[in-house]
Design a protein around this motif. Structure first.
Motif, mmCIF file in Angstrom:
data_model
loop_
_atom_site.group_PDB
_atom_site.id
_atom_site.type_symbol
_atom_site.label_atom_id
_atom_site.label_comp_id
_atom_site.label_asym_id
_atom_site.label_seq_id
_atom_site.Cartn_x
_atom_site.Cartn_y
_atom_site.Cartn_z
ATOM 1 N N LEU A 188 0.817 -1.212 0.000
ATOM 2 C CA LEU A 188 0.000 0.000 0.000
ATOM 3 C C LEU A 188 0.852 1.263 0.000
ATOM 4 C CD1 LEU A 188 -2.948 0.843 0.010
ATOM 5 C CD2 LEU A 188 -2.890 0.801 2.506
ATOM 6 N N ASP A 189 1.874 1.310 0.840
ATOM 7 C CA ASP A 189 2.721 2.500 0.905
ATOM 8 C C ASP A 189 3.421 2.755 -0.423
ATOM 9 O OD1 ASP A 189 1.992 2.915 3.513
ATOM 10 O OD2 ASP A 189 3.807 2.051 4.380
ATOM 11 N N ASP A 190 3.871 1.679 -1.080
ATOM 12 C CA ASP A 190 4.561 1.836 -2.364
ATOM 13 C C ASP A 190 3.607 2.337 -3.445
ATOM 14 O OD1 ASP A 190 6.845 0.913 -1.159
ATOM 15 O OD2 ASP A 190 6.675 -1.129 -1.946
ATOM 16 N N LEU A 191 2.381 1.833 -3.442
ATOM 17 C CA LEU A 191 1.407 2.269 -4.447
ATOM 18 C C LEU A 191 1.069 3.751 -4.275
ATOM 19 C CD1 LEU A 191 -1.046 -0.771 -4.528
ATOM 20 C CD2 LEU A 191 0.700 -0.176 -6.217
ATOM 21 N N LEU A 192 0.878 4.175 -3.031
ATOM 22 C CA LEU A 192 0.550 5.583 -2.798
ATOM 23 C C LEU A 192 1.739 6.482 -3.141
ATOM 24 C CD1 LEU A 192 -1.452 5.320 0.549
ATOM 25 C CD2 LEU A 192 -2.353 5.664 -1.770
ATOM 26 N N ALA A 193 2.953 6.034 -2.798
ATOM 27 C CA ALA A 193 4.146 6.833 -3.109
ATOM 28 C C ALA A 193 4.399 6.898 -4.608
ATOM 29 C CB ALA A 193 5.367 6.240 -2.398
ATOM 30 N N GLY A 194 3.951 5.893 -5.346
ATOM 31 C CA GLY A 194 4.192 5.854 -6.783
ATOM 32 C C GLY A 194 3.135 6.543 -7.624
ATOM 33 N N HIS A 195 2.154 7.164 -6.977
ATOM 34 C CA HIS A 195 1.131 7.941 -7.690
ATOM 35 C C HIS A 195 1.079 9.347 -7.120
ATOM 36 C CE1 HIS A 195 -0.229 3.824 -8.584
ATOM 37 N NE2 HIS A 195 -0.882 4.334 -9.609
ATOM 38 N N ARG A 196 0.722 10.309 -7.949
ATOM 39 C CA ARG A 196 0.519 11.675 -7.472
ATOM 40 C C ARG A 196 -0.411 12.421 -8.420
ATOM 41 N NH1 ARG A 196 5.686 10.671 -8.723
ATOM 42 N NH2 ARG A 196 6.813 11.840 -10.325
ATOM 43 N N THR B 97 -8.980 14.989 -15.256
ATOM 44 C CA THR B 97 -10.184 15.816 -15.257
ATOM 45 C C THR B 97 -9.767 17.230 -15.652
ATOM 46 O OG1 THR B 97 -9.949 16.320 -12.883
ATOM 47 C CG2 THR B 97 -11.354 14.447 -13.487
ATOM 48 N N HIS B 98 -10.664 17.922 -16.350
ATOM 49 C CA HIS B 98 -10.315 19.230 -16.898
ATOM 50 C C HIS B 98 -11.385 20.267 -16.569
ATOM 51 C CE1 HIS B 98 -7.205 17.267 -19.326
ATOM 52 N NE2 HIS B 98 -8.121 16.371 -19.664
ATOM 53 N N GLY B 99 -10.921 21.453 -16.178
ATOM 54 C CA GLY B 99 -11.791 22.609 -16.093
ATOM 55 C C GLY B 99 -11.553 23.504 -17.299
ATOM 56 N N GLU B 100 -12.056 24.713 -17.257
ATOM 57 C CA GLU B 100 -11.877 25.623 -18.388
ATOM 58 C C GLU B 100 -10.405 25.976 -18.569
ATOM 59 O OE1 GLU B 100 -14.290 29.065 -18.206
ATOM 60 O OE2 GLU B 100 -16.190 27.957 -18.217
ATOM 61 N N ARG B 101 -9.674 26.128 -17.481
ATOM 62 C CA ARG B 101 -8.288 26.565 -17.587
ATOM 63 C C ARG B 101 -7.280 25.611 -16.949
ATOM 64 N NH1 ARG B 101 -8.554 33.099 -16.285
ATOM 65 N NH2 ARG B 101 -10.072 33.635 -17.926
ATOM 66 N N HIS B 102 -7.752 24.672 -16.149
ATOM 67 C CA HIS B 102 -6.834 23.813 -15.416
ATOM 68 C C HIS B 102 -7.114 22.337 -15.692
ATOM 69 C CE1 HIS B 102 -6.361 27.570 -13.147
ATOM 70 N NE2 HIS B 102 -5.194 27.091 -12.746
ATOM 71 N N SER B 103 -6.089 21.523 -15.502
ATOM 72 C CA SER B 103 -6.196 20.067 -15.605
ATOM 73 C C SER B 103 -5.691 19.441 -14.310
ATOM 74 C CB SER B 103 -5.365 19.535 -16.774
ATOM 75 O OG SER B 103 -5.895 19.958 -18.010
ATOM 76 N N ASN B 104 -6.338 18.354 -13.910
ATOM 77 C CA ASN B 104 -5.896 17.530 -12.788
ATOM 78 C C ASN B 104 -5.546 16.157 -13.355
ATOM 79 O OD1 ASN B 104 -6.559 19.439 -10.597
ATOM 80 N ND2 ASN B 104 -8.652 19.097 -11.286
ATOM 81 N N LEU B 105 -4.292 15.774 -13.234
ATOM 82 C CA LEU B 105 -3.812 14.544 -13.832
ATOM 83 C C LEU B 105 -3.293 13.607 -12.750
ATOM 84 C CD1 LEU B 105 -1.701 16.048 -16.782
ATOM 85 C CD2 LEU B 105 -4.180 15.636 -16.692
ATOM 86 N N LEU B 106 -3.896 12.429 -12.635
ATOM 87 C CA LEU B 106 -3.366 11.411 -11.744
ATOM 88 C C LEU B 106 -2.387 10.568 -12.545
ATOM 89 C CD1 LEU B 106 -3.396 9.930 -9.017
ATOM 90 C CD2 LEU B 106 -5.198 8.469 -9.941
ATOM 91 N N VAL B 107 -1.136 10.517 -12.090
ATOM 92 C CA VAL B 107 -0.097 9.809 -12.834
ATOM 93 C C VAL B 107 0.574 8.776 -11.938
ATOM 94 C CG1 VAL B 107 0.340 11.731 -14.405
ATOM 95 C CG2 VAL B 107 1.654 11.547 -12.278
ATOM 96 N N ARG B 108 1.082 7.746 -12.570
ATOM 97 C CA ARG B 108 1.876 6.738 -11.872
ATOM 98 C C ARG B 108 3.307 6.842 -12.363
ATOM 99 N NH1 ARG B 108 0.804 0.162 -11.247
ATOM 100 N NH2 ARG B 108 2.273 -0.094 -9.497
ATOM 101 N N ARG B 109 4.193 7.226 -11.437
ATOM 102 C CA ARG B 109 5.607 7.386 -11.757
ATOM 103 C C ARG B 109 6.439 6.969 -10.563
ATOM 104 N NH1 ARG B 109 5.329 13.410 -14.532
ATOM 105 N NH2 ARG B 109 4.087 12.814 -16.365
#
Length: 283
Positions: A217-225, A244-256
């Motif tokens: 669990l800790d590794d999965l949470l640390a590997g996403h932001r 998810t996107h608004g008119e001017r902003h984007s929220n991107l969940l990434v795995r790195r």
């Protein structure tokens, strides 16, 4: 290095000619952990659990428990596995004492004294019939019976789904105590993600019959932001899980990988377990 508590390789179960409830399921789950199993209805969770306890036979693939192939057609093959179902099925006309005696006759290693102590500590009368117990009491008795079998792997299929918050907390407290006191690995299926976050140290996520996410669990949470920044075309975003996107902003969940650097125009935020699970289930 010790063998994992559970290992599956390309495990699958098909109904009819073309309907796969579970496919290509390859997992390795550590000993002594509480492993949360999550997924939407129909994702394959119950199919996986029923394969592990011998109620279903796999269409393809194989299962090993503690380094040995699972032999579901032999009594000793399932002796090391305990199970608690969602509806906590008990013989309603049996008293608790009757259930303990019955369990002892069916299981040579059945710990009657330990199970009796468990229910007495919860002030559940041994002469009470199972059908007269509350939902929380039935869940506790079902857990006591499963633990009395002295399993090495305990499989729980939505055991707290129908319980009120107090009964859920008591059940989880008893479960954590059991893991601390013995050589026990738990595979716990639940939709209550917030409670899984409190008790689990490993996670498996199923989506459409396949494993989408598995690990500590800790590794999965640390590997996403979560990256927050100007509205952005996601075609060139490495490791994108959801956007998810608004008119001017984007929220991107990434795995790195933890520690990987992001472009300075992005604000970086940690991700909670519920946010992570919902993102994978919706995409």
């Amino acid at each position: 290095m010790s063998e994992p508590a559970l290992r599956t390789e390309r495990l699958g179960r098909r109904y009819g000619r073309s309907t796969w409830a579970l496919r290509d399921c390859t997992l390795e789950l550590p000993r002594g952990a509480i492993i949360g199993l999550v997924g939407a209805n129909g994702a394959g969770k119950s199919t996986l659990l029923h394969l592990l306890i011998g109620l279903l036979q796999p269409t393809e693939g194989a299962i090993w428990t503690f380094g040995e192939p699972l032999r579901a057609n032999r009594p000793d093959g399932l002796a090391r596995i305990g199970f608690v179902a969602q509806d906590h099925p008990l013989y309603r006309t049996f008293t608790i004492e009757d259930l303990l005696r019955f369990g002892r006759h069916l299981n040579p290693r059945f710990d009657v004294a330990g199970a009796r102590r468990h229910v007495e500590e919860l002030e559940i009368p041994l002469d009470r019939r199972a059908g007269a117990l509350s939902g929380g009491q039935q869940a506790q008795v079902a857990l006591a019976l499963a633990l009395a079998k002295q399993p090495r792997l305990l499989v729980l299929d939505e055991p707290v789904a129908s319980l009120d918050p107090v009964a859920r907390r008591l059940f989880m407290r008893a479960l954590v105590g059991a893991v601390a006191d013995r050589d026990l690995t738990v595979l716990l299926s639940s939709h209550v993600v917030t409670e899984l976050e409190q008790v689990c140290d490993h996670l498996v996520l199923l989506h459409s019959g396949r494993v989408r996410l598995a690990g500590a669990l800790d590794d999965l949470l640390a590997g996403h932001r979560m990256l927050v920044g100007p509205r952005h075309d996601t075609a060139d975003v490495d490791g994108l899980v959801a956007a998810t996107h608004g008119e001017r902003h984007s929220n991107l969940l990434v795995r790195r990988p933890a520690g990987a650097q992001d472009h300075p125009r992005w604000q970086t935020h940690p991700v909670g377990l519920e946010e992570l699970v919902v993102a994978y289930l919706e995409n």
